[in-house]
Design a protein around this motif. Sequence first.
Motif, PDB file in Angstrom:
ATOM      1  N   ILE A   1      38.445  -7.833  -0.206  1.00 54.64           N
ATOM      2  CA  ILE A   1      37.913  -8.459   1.007  1.00 54.64           C
ATOM      3  C   ILE A   1      36.496  -7.982   1.342  1.00 54.64           C
ATOM      4  CG2 ILE A   1      38.210  -8.710   3.505  1.00 54.64           C
ATOM      5  CD1 ILE A   1      41.232  -8.774   3.024  1.00 54.64           C
ATOM      6  N   PRO A   2      36.222  -6.663   1.388  1.00 53.44           N
ATOM      7  CA  PRO A   2      34.865  -6.247   1.754  1.00 53.44           C
ATOM      8  C   PRO A   2      33.789  -6.745   0.781  1.00 53.44           C
ATOM      9  CG  PRO A   2      36.398  -4.396   1.860  1.00 53.44           C
ATOM     10  CD  PRO A   2      37.117  -5.512   1.175  1.00 53.44           C
ATOM     11  N   ILE A   3      34.203  -7.050  -0.448  1.00 54.22           N
ATOM     12  CA  ILE A   3      33.249  -7.518  -1.449  1.00 54.22           C
ATOM     13  C   ILE A   3      33.045  -9.024  -1.335  1.00 54.22           C
ATOM     14  CG2 ILE A   3      32.701  -7.503  -3.912  1.00 54.22           C
ATOM     15  CD1 ILE A   3      35.197  -5.423  -3.985  1.00 54.22           C
ATOM     16  N   ILE A   4      34.152  -9.757  -1.382  1.00 52.44           N
ATOM     17  CA  ILE A   4      34.071 -11.214  -1.406  1.00 52.44           C
ATOM     18  C   ILE A   4      33.596 -11.776  -0.069  1.00 52.44           C
ATOM     19  CG2 ILE A   4      35.491 -13.305  -1.572  1.00 52.44           C
ATOM     20  CD1 ILE A   4      36.950 -12.027  -3.876  1.00 52.44           C
ATOM     21  N   ALA A   5      33.895 -11.084   1.025  1.00 53.46           N
ATOM     22  CA  ALA A   5      33.486 -11.575   2.342  1.00 53.46           C
ATOM     23  C   ALA A   5      31.975 -11.705   2.475  1.00 53.46           C
ATOM     24  CB  ALA A   5      34.020 -10.655   3.437  1.00 53.46           C
ATOM     25  N   VAL A   6      31.229 -10.945   1.671  1.00 52.73           N
ATOM     26  CA  VAL A   6      29.768 -10.992   1.771  1.00 52.73           C
ATOM     27  C   VAL A   6      29.106 -11.469   0.472  1.00 52.73           C
ATOM     28  CG1 VAL A   6      29.658  -9.230   3.555  1.00 52.73           C
ATOM     29  CG2 VAL A   6      29.618  -8.531   1.163  1.00 52.73           C
ATOM     30  N   MET A   7      29.911 -11.995  -0.448  1.00 52.72           N
ATOM     31  CA  MET A   7      29.347 -12.495  -1.699  1.00 52.72           C
ATOM     32  C   MET A   7      28.780 -13.896  -1.547  1.00 52.72           C
ATOM     33  SD  MET A   7      31.726 -11.489  -4.981  1.00 52.72           S
ATOM     34  CE  MET A   7      30.667 -12.508  -6.031  1.00 52.72           C
ATOM     35  N   PRO A   8      27.601 -14.163  -2.067  1.00 51.51           N
ATOM     36  CA  PRO A   8      27.097 -15.539  -2.098  1.00 51.51           C
ATOM     37  C   PRO A   8      28.028 -16.425  -2.934  1.00 51.51           C
ATOM     38  CG  PRO A   8      25.340 -13.969  -2.579  1.00 51.51           C
ATOM     39  CD  PRO A   8      26.625 -13.197  -2.623  1.00 51.51           C
ATOM     40  N   VAL A   9      28.054 -17.693  -2.604  1.00 51.80           N
ATOM     41  CA  VAL A   9      28.942 -18.610  -3.325  1.00 51.80           C
ATOM     42  C   VAL A   9      28.221 -19.342  -4.454  1.00 51.80           C
ATOM     43  CG1 VAL A   9      30.403 -18.937  -1.297  1.00 51.80           C
ATOM     44  CG2 VAL A   9      28.499 -20.518  -1.711  1.00 51.80           C
ATOM     45  N   ALA A  10      26.934 -19.094  -4.624  1.00 53.09           N
ATOM     46  CA  ALA A  10      26.166 -19.789  -5.663  1.00 53.09           C
ATOM     47  C   ALA A  10      26.765 -19.547  -7.042  1.00 53.09           C
ATOM     48  CB  ALA A  10      24.719 -19.306  -5.642  1.00 53.09           C
ATOM     49  N   ASN A  11      26.853 -20.629  -7.810  1.00 57.32           N
ATOM     50  CA  ASN A  11      27.310 -20.583  -9.208  1.00 57.32           C
ATOM     51  C   ASN A  11      28.782 -20.199  -9.371  1.00 57.32           C
ATOM     52  OD1 ASN A  11      24.623 -21.169 -10.108  1.00 57.32           O
ATOM     53  ND2 ASN A  11      24.099 -19.014  -9.763  1.00 57.32           N
ATOM     54  N   ALA A  12      29.564 -20.346  -8.292  1.00 56.92           N
ATOM     55  CA  ALA A  12      31.010 -20.104  -8.352  1.00 56.92           C
ATOM     56  C   ALA A  12      31.713 -21.434  -8.088  1.00 56.92           C
ATOM     57  CB  ALA A  12      31.434 -19.056  -7.322  1.00 56.92           C
ATOM     58  N   PRO A  13      32.007 -22.216  -9.134  1.00 59.58           N
ATOM     59  CA  PRO A  13      32.450 -23.603  -8.939  1.00 59.58           C
ATOM     60  C   PRO A  13      33.738 -23.758  -8.138  1.00 59.58           C
ATOM     61  CG  PRO A  13      32.726 -22.912 -11.235  1.00 59.58           C
ATOM     62  CD  PRO A  13      31.903 -21.866 -10.563  1.00 59.58           C
ATOM     63  N   LYS A  14      34.710 -22.894  -8.361  1.00 61.80           N
ATOM     64  CA  LYS A  14      35.982 -23.034  -7.640  1.00 61.80           C
ATOM     65  C   LYS A  14      35.849 -22.620  -6.181  1.00 61.80           C
ATOM     66  CE  LYS A  14      38.701 -22.446 -11.840  1.00 61.80           C
ATOM     67  NZ  LYS A  14      39.680 -21.592 -12.586  1.00 61.80           N
ATOM     68  N   THR A  15      35.025 -21.623  -5.934  1.00 58.16           N
ATOM     69  CA  THR A  15      34.753 -21.212  -4.556  1.00 58.16           C
ATOM     70  C   THR A  15      34.022 -22.323  -3.812  1.00 58.16           C
ATOM     71  OG1 THR A  15      34.583 -18.916  -5.289  1.00 58.16           O
ATOM     72  CG2 THR A  15      33.663 -19.446  -3.126  1.00 58.16           C
ATOM     73  N   LEU A  16      33.035 -22.908  -4.461  1.00 54.03           N
ATOM     74  CA  LEU A  16      32.300 -24.016  -3.852  1.00 54.03           C
ATOM     75  C   LEU A  16      33.217 -25.205  -3.592  1.00 54.03           C
ATOM     76  CD1 LEU A  16      29.036 -23.779  -5.960  1.00 54.03           C
ATOM     77  CD2 LEU A  16      29.200 -23.488  -3.475  1.00 54.03           C
ATOM     78  N   ALA A  17      34.166 -25.447  -4.504  1.00 53.64           N
ATOM     79  CA  ALA A  17      35.106 -26.565  -4.313  1.00 53.64           C
ATOM     80  C   ALA A  17      35.971 -26.326  -3.084  1.00 53.64           C
ATOM     81  CB  ALA A  17      35.967 -26.730  -5.557  1.00 53.64           C
ATOM     82  N   MET A  18      36.371 -25.075  -2.858  1.00 53.86           N
ATOM     83  CA  MET A  18      37.164 -24.772  -1.666  1.00 53.86           C
ATOM     84  C   MET A  18      36.365 -25.070  -0.402  1.00 53.86           C
ATOM     85  SD  MET A  18      38.802 -21.185  -0.228  1.00 53.86           S
ATOM     86  CE  MET A  18      37.219 -20.596   0.404  1.00 53.86           C
ATOM     87  N   TYR A  19      35.138 -24.574  -0.336  1.00 53.75           N
ATOM     88  CA  TYR A  19      34.331 -24.782   0.864  1.00 53.75           C
ATOM     89  C   TYR A  19      33.950 -26.256   1.038  1.00 53.75           C
ATOM     90  CZ  TYR A  19      33.858 -19.771   1.643  1.00 53.75           C
ATOM     91  OH  TYR A  19      34.118 -18.454   1.913  1.00 53.75           O
ATOM     92  N   GLU A  20      33.761 -26.956  -0.051  1.00 55.01           N
ATOM     93  CA  GLU A  20      33.467 -28.386   0.058  1.00 55.01           C
ATOM     94  C   GLU A  20      34.643 -29.136   0.668  1.00 55.01           C
ATOM     95  OE1 GLU A  20      31.457 -32.053  -0.267  1.00 55.01           O
ATOM     96  OE2 GLU A  20      30.777 -29.962  -0.214  1.00 55.01           O
TER      97      GLU A  20
END
Length: 227
Positions: A116-135
């Motif tokens: 959590i402390p890492i991913i909560a502040v990670m940029p989403v650039a170039n992470a296709p599945k993460t971007l799909a979730m937010y989209e």
Amino acid sequence: MPAPSPASAGTTPRRRAGRPTAAVLDQTVITKAAVDLINRKGYEALTMAALAKQLQVAPSALYNHVASKDDVMLLIEDHVADLVDVSAFETEPWDAAVRRWAWSYRDVFSQHTPLIPIIAVMPVANAPKTLAMYEAVTAGFRRAGFPQEQIISAVVALEAFIFGAAFDVNAPEDIYDAGSLAERTPNLNAAVDSLAAQGHKRPTDVAFSLGLEALISGFGALLAGKG
């Protein structure tokens, strides 16, 4: 009579030189090993050398698949995001979709709290599945008529609550026990006793539901005011 060959004598013949018939590593294997390493030892323990050791390969073999620790973290970010259920944003009303997404999100991260402390502040650039979730989430908010300029703020507010709730799932049941200072906290004691008297098996679920419904109601009021 000729002497038996090593193979016929029960020894294992050496593998022929050259590439193995199947790949030892792939991104899925690397991701799972990295997640396991962080969950057991923390983020600081994740180095390319430590990951190669866990995978029982030479670092050079690992670099054939990922160029750096940042690449590994992108794989982890996508792996976790892909576990979160966003399907309801396509099929259900906005409030029901947010509810299903938030519960799924909390349950996924309650199993991966060191991330959590890492991913909560990670940029989403170039992470296709993460971007799909937010989209999917932002599209659902937009279809519901949520004020465009407040969508990201609403998502961030929900995530802040969800991440905290994921930690709470793993908190001890007696976290609000005042111990030897109980006589100083009569209101706290009464509230804790009242909750226990209701017989809730998982008070963390009760707390999460209460907070989530409050957020959904508040966002619903924004929608109503916009209309």
